[in-house]
Scaffold this motif. Structure first.
Motif, PDB file in Angstrom:
ATOM      1  N   PHE A  51      87.244  51.424 117.034  1.00  0.00           N
ATOM      2  CA  PHE A  51      86.631  50.773 118.275  1.00  0.00           C
ATOM      3  C   PHE A  51      86.638  51.756 119.236  1.00  0.00           C
ATOM      4  N   PRO A  52      85.542  51.803 120.044  1.00  0.00           N
ATOM      5  CA  PRO A  52      84.352  50.886 120.015  1.00  0.00           C
ATOM      6  C   PRO A  52      83.362  51.392 118.906  1.00  0.00           C
ATOM      7  N   LEU A  53      82.475  50.838 118.667  1.00  0.00           N
ATOM      8  CA  LEU A  53      81.551  50.791 117.565  1.00  0.00           C
ATOM      9  C   LEU A  53      80.813  52.051 117.683  1.00  0.00           C
ATOM     10  N   ALA A  54      80.313  52.803 116.731  1.00  0.00           N
ATOM     11  CA  ALA A  54      79.274  53.974 116.759  1.00  0.00           C
ATOM     12  C   ALA A  54      77.765  53.385 116.179  1.00  0.00           C
ATOM     13  N   THR A  55      78.062  52.280 115.506  1.00  0.00           N
ATOM     14  CA  THR A  55      76.867  51.455 115.084  1.00  0.00           C
ATOM     15  C   THR A  55      77.213  50.263 114.607  1.00  0.00           C
ATOM     16  N   ALA A  56      76.000  49.285 114.054  1.00  0.00           N
ATOM     17  CA  ALA A  56      76.267  48.124 113.692  1.00  0.00           C
ATOM     18  C   ALA A  56      77.055  47.893 112.445  1.00  0.00           C
ATOM     19  N   ALA A  57      77.902  46.724 112.308  1.00  0.00           N
ATOM     20  CA  ALA A  57      78.911  46.769 111.252  1.00  0.00           C
ATOM     21  C   ALA A  57      79.163  45.481 110.922  1.00  0.00           C
ATOM     22  N   GLU A  58      79.492  45.095 109.496  1.00  0.00           N
ATOM     23  CA  GLU A  58      79.955  43.881 109.146  1.00  0.00           C
ATOM     24  C   GLU A  58      81.427  43.754 108.653  1.00  0.00           C
ATOM     25  N   PHE A  59      82.097  42.612 109.008  1.00  0.00           N
ATOM     26  CA  PHE A  59      83.549  42.358 108.636  1.00  0.00           C
ATOM     27  C   PHE A  59      83.693  41.313 108.150  1.00  0.00           C
ATOM     28  N   SER A  60      84.681  41.134 107.057  1.00  0.00           N
ATOM     29  CA  SER A  60      85.256  40.273 106.628  1.00  0.00           C
ATOM     30  C   SER A  60      86.478  39.859 107.565  1.00  0.00           C
ATOM     31  N   GLY A  79      90.314  16.681 111.866  1.00  0.00           N
ATOM     32  CA  GLY A  79      90.251  17.498 110.281  1.00  0.00           C
ATOM     33  C   GLY A  79      91.748  18.323 110.553  1.00  0.00           C
ATOM     34  N   ALA A  80      92.070  18.892 109.430  1.00  0.00           N
ATOM     35  CA  ALA A  80      93.221  19.519 109.200  1.00  0.00           C
ATOM     36  C   ALA A  80      93.069  21.023 109.715  1.00  0.00           C
ATOM     37  N   ALA A  81      94.047  21.700 110.390  1.00  0.00           N
ATOM     38  CA  ALA A  81      94.202  22.868 110.706  1.00  0.00           C
ATOM     39  C   ALA A  81      94.677  23.845 109.825  1.00  0.00           C
ATOM     40  N   SER A  82      94.244  24.792 109.254  1.00  0.00           N
ATOM     41  CA  SER A  82      94.654  25.854 108.307  1.00  0.00           C
ATOM     42  C   SER A  82      94.174  27.272 108.517  1.00  0.00           C
ATOM     43  N   THR A  83      94.957  28.193 107.787  1.00  0.00           N
ATOM     44  CA  THR A  83      94.702  29.615 107.769  1.00  0.00           C
ATOM     45  C   THR A  83      94.350  30.177 106.594  1.00  0.00           C
ATOM     46  N   GLU A  84      93.560  31.333 106.446  1.00  0.00           N
ATOM     47  CA  GLU A  84      93.152  31.859 105.224  1.00  0.00           C
ATOM     48  C   GLU A  84      93.218  33.452 105.453  1.00  0.00           C
ATOM     49  N   PRO A  85      93.645  34.194 104.178  1.00  0.00           N
ATOM     50  CA  PRO A  85      93.879  35.670 104.254  1.00  0.00           C
ATOM     51  C   PRO A  85      92.251  36.194 104.402  1.00  0.00           C
ATOM     52  N   MET A  86      92.373  37.456 104.416  1.00  0.00           N
ATOM     53  CA  MET A  86      91.351  38.408 104.446  1.00  0.00           C
ATOM     54  C   MET A  86      90.270  37.875 103.514  1.00  0.00           C
ATOM     55  N   SER A  87      88.906  37.377 103.935  1.00  0.00           N
ATOM     56  CA  SER A  87      88.048  36.845 103.025  1.00  0.00           C
ATOM     57  C   SER A  87      86.774  37.148 103.651  1.00  0.00           C
ATOM     58  N   SER A  88      85.822  37.155 102.581  1.00  0.00           N
ATOM     59  CA  SER A  88      84.239  37.350 103.187  1.00  0.00           C
ATOM     60  C   SER A  88      83.812  35.949 103.317  1.00  0.00           C
ATOM     61  N   ARG A  89      84.534  34.942 103.013  1.00  0.00           N
ATOM     62  CA  ARG A  89      84.030  33.534 103.417  1.00  0.00           C
ATOM     63  C   ARG A  89      83.641  33.197 104.880  1.00  0.00           C
ATOM     64  N   VAL A  90      84.570  33.578 105.621  1.00  0.00           N
ATOM     65  CA  VAL A  90      84.361  33.958 107.138  1.00  0.00           C
ATOM     66  C   VAL A  90      83.847  35.293 107.663  1.00  0.00           C
ATOM     67  N   ARG A  91      82.733  35.645 107.788  1.00  0.00           N
ATOM     68  CA  ARG A  91      82.596  37.136 107.814  1.00  0.00           C
ATOM     69  C   ARG A  91      81.602  37.085 109.327  1.00  0.00           C
ATOM     70  N   LEU A  92      81.367  38.380 109.634  1.00  0.00           N
ATOM     71  CA  LEU A  92      80.470  38.384 110.956  1.00  0.00           C
ATOM     72  C   LEU A  92      79.754  39.930 111.047  1.00  0.00           C
ATOM     73  N   ALA A  93      78.902  39.891 111.773  1.00  0.00           N
ATOM     74  CA  ALA A  93      77.988  40.935 112.100  1.00  0.00           C
ATOM     75  C   ALA A  93      77.881  41.577 113.251  1.00  0.00           C
ATOM     76  N   THR A  94      78.484  42.528 113.870  1.00  0.00           N
ATOM     77  CA  THR A  94      78.475  42.710 115.300  1.00  0.00           C
ATOM     78  C   THR A  94      77.803  44.037 115.448  1.00  0.00           C
ATOM     79  N   SER A  95      77.701  44.517 116.716  1.00  0.00           N
ATOM     80  CA  SER A  95      77.097  45.902 117.128  1.00  0.00           C
ATOM     81  C   SER A  95      77.619  46.660 118.184  1.00  0.00           C
ATOM     82  N   ASN A  96      76.955  47.835 118.248  1.00  0.00           N
ATOM     83  CA  ASN A  96      77.258  48.608 119.538  1.00  0.00           C
ATOM     84  C   ASN A  96      76.340  48.302 120.657  1.00  0.00           C
ATOM     85  N   LEU A  97      75.290  47.576 120.437  1.00  0.00           N
ATOM     86  CA  LEU A  97      74.129  47.633 121.249  1.00  0.00           C
ATOM     87  C   LEU A  97      73.785  46.197 121.422  1.00  0.00           C
ATOM     88  N   ILE A  98      74.394  45.678 122.471  1.00  0.00           N
ATOM     89  CA  ILE A  98      74.294  44.193 122.583  1.00  0.00           C
ATOM     90  C   ILE A  98      72.892  43.843 123.339  1.00  0.00           C
TER      91      ILE A  98
END
Length: 329
Positions: A51-60, A79-98
């Protein structure tokens, strides 16, 4: 007959002497030359995108999550509060060009999308987070808010040196279906994980760290959603594979108000052999406890990201706590 026998015996003796003479061997066996031991080729160190990003990227992500239902003007159902290891169930797409990108975060089949018009806090060196928010005018109380650590966009990286992370970042997602409907919070860390062969196995390392999170509290028929901050120490003993964390937390109402002390908590995680992630327990001196999930990012585990979650009762209020810790050597 006797003379012939003597001649044959003499010939046999001559032949025997010739065969025993080393000096007359026309083809002696050569002494073998020693075989040289090849020099092993050194294993190249892994390289990491930064980082910072050179292009758009997707992350687990590694994440902590909780939920609540009802009108926060009164008492909501937690509801309950819990944690989860690295997973694609929660993932995001971010970018260098807002200015031109679409930012997307998804949990299972639910997602929120944001564009530059949804920015409420723009990325700039003076801020530690840039923030998106949408409010649905067709449905009262329907909203989505996404907070990013400001280290992903070139020329706009935060001037806070503790948060100038090069292989790790975080994002917090808060959204609601309606005024009386379900609300959900997910706090996440993501980035470029340390290669399994590059995780240290000896020595102790302290990480300069920062903590952020959200707290939902129901007390006396009143619901409060607060932003959590404070101080944190993180130490990793790679020899014993233990991660130790101490957090002294404070809370500030999301709508603004006075920052007050919340409590001191400790957590410990264990790193399985040959892995770049860890998990463990989270507890405080009040009746609130939960779990942590974390991992190492960048060369030789130079950065660390942890998600934590707690459930319990503090000061007479039923509470859910989720957050992240990010740090660097």
């Amino acid at each position: 007959m006797i003379r012939r026998h003597m001649i044959m015996s003499a010939a046999a003796a001559t032949l025997a002497l010739a065969s025993c003479s080393g000096s007359d061997d026309p083809d002696p066996t050569p002494t073998p030359s020693p075989t040289a031991t090849p020099t092993p080729t050194p294993t190249a160190s892994p390289t990491y995108t930064a980082f910072p990003l050179a292009t758009a990227a997707e992350f687990s992500t590694i994440n902590a999550a909780t939920s609540y239902t009802g009108n926060p003007a009164g008492a909501v159902t937690l509801g309950a509060a819990s944690t989860e290891p690295m997973s694609s169930r929660v993932r995001l797409a971010t970018s260098n060009l807002i200015a031109s990108a679409t930012y997307v975060i998804r949990e299972n089949t639910e997602e929120s999308r944001f564009v530059n018009a949804n920015v409420t806090t723009a990325p700039a060196p003076a801020v530690t987070e840039f923030v998106f928010r949408t409010n649905d005018t067709a449905t009262a109380g329907k909203f989505a808010q996404l907070e990013f650590l400001n280290n992903t966009i070139p020329s706009q990286v935060t001037s806070n040196t503790a948060l100038q992370l090069t292989n790790l970042s975080y994002a917090n997602w808060w959204r609601g279906d309606s005024t009386t409907g379900a609300k959900r919070i997910a706090t996440t860390v993501f980035g470029y994980q340390t290669a399994l062969t590059d995780v240290p196995t000896t020595g102790t390392q302290a990480y300069t760290s920062t903590v952020v999170g959200k707290l939902v509290s129901v007390n006396g028929g009143v619901t409060t959603v607060s932003r959590v901050g404070g101080t944190v120490t993180v130490s990793v003993n790679f020899s014993t594979a233990l991660v130790d964390v101490t957090l002294t937390l404070n809370q500030t109402p999301e709508g603004g108000g006075t920052t007050t002390a919340y409590g001191t908590f400790t957590a410990q995680g264990a790193i399985p052999v040959g892995q770049n992630q860890f998990s463990g327990s989270f507890a405080g001196n009040a009746a609130l406890s939960g779990t942590i999930q974390g991992g190492f990012f960048g060369s030789q585990g130079k950065e660390i990201g942890i998600a934590f979650a707690g459930n319990g009762t503090v000061g007479g209020g039923n509470q859910r706590l989720v957050g992240v810790v990010v740090g660097k050597k």
